[in-house]
Enzyme design. Sequence first.
Site, PDB file in Angstrom:
ATOM      1  N   ASP A  21       0.825  -1.213   0.000  1.00 40.42           N
ATOM      2  CA  ASP A  21       0.000   0.000   0.000  1.00 40.42           C
ATOM      3  C   ASP A  21       0.858   1.262   0.000  1.00 40.42           C
ATOM      4  OD1 ASP A  21      -2.298   1.486   0.042  1.00 40.42           O
ATOM      5  OD2 ASP A  21      -2.725   1.189   2.166  1.00 40.42           O
ATOM      6  N   ASN A  23       1.341   3.396  -2.905  1.00 42.84           N
ATOM      7  CA  ASN A  23       1.915   3.818  -4.199  1.00 42.84           C
ATOM      8  C   ASN A  23       1.425   5.205  -4.604  1.00 42.84           C
ATOM      9  OD1 ASN A  23       2.943   1.281  -4.233  1.00 42.84           O
ATOM     10  ND2 ASN A  23       1.698   0.500  -5.912  1.00 42.84           N
ATOM     11  N   TRP A  26       2.952   7.942  -2.438  1.00 42.05           N
ATOM     12  CA  TRP A  26       4.379   8.091  -2.793  1.00 42.05           C
ATOM     13  C   TRP A  26       4.503   9.001  -4.012  1.00 42.05           C
ATOM     14  CZ3 TRP A  26       7.633   7.224  -6.892  1.00 42.05           C
ATOM     15  CH2 TRP A  26       8.996   7.062  -6.618  1.00 42.05           C
ATOM     16  N   HIS A  38       2.912   3.173  -8.878  1.00 41.13           N
ATOM     17  CA  HIS A  38       2.790   1.734  -9.174  1.00 41.13           C
ATOM     18  C   HIS A  38       4.042   1.237  -9.892  1.00 41.13           C
ATOM     19  CE1 HIS A  38      -1.219   2.034  -7.744  1.00 41.13           C
ATOM     20  NE2 HIS A  38      -1.723   2.667  -8.792  1.00 41.13           N
ATOM     21  N   ASN A  69     -10.573  -2.447  -6.381  1.00 43.02           N
ATOM     22  CA  ASN A  69      -9.730  -1.584  -7.236  1.00 43.02           C
ATOM     23  C   ASN A  69     -10.326  -1.355  -8.624  1.00 43.02           C
ATOM     24  OD1 ASN A  69      -6.525  -2.792  -5.921  1.00 43.02           O
ATOM     25  ND2 ASN A  69      -7.770  -1.060  -5.285  1.00 43.02           N
ATOM     26  N   ARG A 195      -5.301  -1.891   8.546  1.00 42.03           N
ATOM     27  CA  ARG A 195      -6.535  -2.569   8.138  1.00 42.03           C
ATOM     28  C   ARG A 195      -6.191  -3.846   7.383  1.00 42.03           C
ATOM     29  NH1 ARG A 195      -7.923   2.718   6.682  1.00 42.03           N
ATOM     30  NH2 ARG A 195      -7.069   2.445   4.597  1.00 42.03           N
ATOM     31  N   SER A 197      -8.532  -4.932   4.951  1.00 42.62           N
ATOM     32  CA  SER A 197      -9.082  -4.598   3.631  1.00 42.62           C
ATOM     33  C   SER A 197      -9.474  -5.795   2.769  1.00 42.62           C
ATOM     34  CB  SER A 197      -8.083  -3.721   2.852  1.00 42.62           C
ATOM     35  OG  SER A 197      -7.814  -2.545   3.547  1.00 42.62           O
TER      36      SER A 197
HETATM   37  C1  FPP Z   1      -1.735   0.122  -3.447  1.00 42.68           C
HETATM   38  O1  FPP Z   1      -1.307   1.468  -3.424  1.00 42.68           O
HETATM   39  C2  FPP Z   1      -1.170  -0.622  -4.567  1.00 42.68           C
HETATM   40  C3  FPP Z   1      -1.874  -1.195  -5.599  1.00 42.68           C
HETATM   41  C4  FPP Z   1      -3.342  -1.118  -5.695  1.00 42.68           C
HETATM   42  C5  FPP Z   1      -1.209  -1.879  -6.709  1.00 42.68           C
HETATM   43  C6  FPP Z   1       0.010  -2.711  -6.422  1.00 42.68           C
HETATM   44  C7  FPP Z   1       0.656  -3.004  -7.703  1.00 42.68           C
HETATM   45  C8  FPP Z   1       1.986  -2.985  -7.964  1.00 42.68           C
HETATM   46  C9  FPP Z   1       3.032  -2.719  -6.956  1.00 42.68           C
HETATM   47  C10 FPP Z   1       2.404  -3.191  -9.399  1.00 42.68           C
HETATM   48  C11 FPP Z   1       2.872  -4.478  -9.895  1.00 42.68           C
HETATM   49  C12 FPP Z   1       2.702  -5.686  -9.117  1.00 42.68           C
HETATM   50  C13 FPP Z   1       3.088  -6.924  -9.536  1.00 42.68           C
HETATM   51  C14 FPP Z   1       2.913  -8.054  -8.614  1.00 42.68           C
HETATM   52  C15 FPP Z   1       3.649  -7.205 -10.867  1.00 42.68           C
HETATM   53  P1  FPP Z   1      -2.414   2.623  -3.551  1.00 42.68           P
HETATM   54  O2  FPP Z   1      -2.543   2.978  -4.983  1.00 42.68           O
HETATM   55  O3  FPP Z   1      -3.661   2.193  -2.876  1.00 42.68           O
HETATM   56  O4  FPP Z   1      -1.719   3.781  -2.741  1.00 42.68           O
HETATM   57  P2  FPP Z   1      -2.458   4.953  -1.932  1.00 42.68           P
HETATM   58  O5  FPP Z   1      -3.186   4.290  -0.797  1.00 42.68           O
HETATM   59  O6  FPP Z   1      -1.296   5.787  -1.452  1.00 42.68           O
HETATM   60  O7  FPP Z   1      -3.361   5.676  -2.873  1.00 42.68           O
END
Ligand code: FPP
Length: 247
Positions: A21, A23, A26, A38, A69, A195, A197
């Site tokens: 979590d 991305n 960040w 991501h 998502n 959480r 989730s």
């Molecule tokens: C959550 O961060 C992350 C995701 C929904 C996607 C995870 C996917 C990757 C790391 C890409 C590739 C993975 C593989 C296994 C090839 P968020 O977007 O919810 O972050 P936020 O809570 O800060 O908005």
Amino acid sequence: MSYKERIDTGKLPQHVAIIMDGNGRWAKQRGEHRVAGHQHGVTSVRETVEAAAEIGIQYLTLYAFSTENWNRPKEEVFALMQLLVSTIHSEVKTLNENDIRLLAIGDLKSLPEDCWKELKEAMQATSGNKRMNLVLALSYSSRWEIIEAVKNIVSDLEEGKFSSKEITEQQFEHYLCTAGFPEPELMIRTSGEHRISNFLLWQLSYSELYFTDKLWPDFRKEDFYEAIVDYQGRERRFGKISEQVSE
Ligand code: FPP
């Protein structure tokens, strides 16, 4: 001493599950588009897979895309799917070189055709690998999984395969996507959110939960090892008292 050196290899969890979590946050901190978060998250995926394989973890499950998502903006969903396709495609060679098997759990048929095809091919190409199982949770949610299990149980009951009296926890587990996997002893979530989730609700019943403030794109090998060291310092009682488990 590094966290890696502090790990007791005789007391490793067999299965570690991770909610990757942070991305989006960040990327926002850097004034970049969420998708950049991501993209950088893929480096953390690589680091974590390597870290887990190096110390002998048998199952590593990564929550890559939840059922919920799908409700994100269309461009982000599209970008995530493209990233999955390209990452899976480019990593198959490394997975084979490192004897890592790729598996997936979730409503895989709901994935776009190219993503499902790439995934199927990668799972097939790595199916003989034995060192570690890398499980991607894709279009996954625990409530979806449990409802699917219930539907399949009812259908088998109607066909007379067994009677309702025979339903046990073990029997129920056969109907989950994780049938045959050990339960995760440790679940890690990054980004400071505390959480679960809708992730592995059944399977996490007795797991140790570890939360770190690090955002997923900043997560590195030593962060993974820090979580393992923390886990190894805990006492797992499974409802018993301390004296019973230390006997
Ligand atoms: C959550 O961060 C992350 C995701 C929904 C996607 C995870 C996917 C990757 C790391 C890409 C590739 C993975 C593989 C296994 C090839 P968020 O977007 O919810 O972050 P936020 O809570 O800060 O908005």
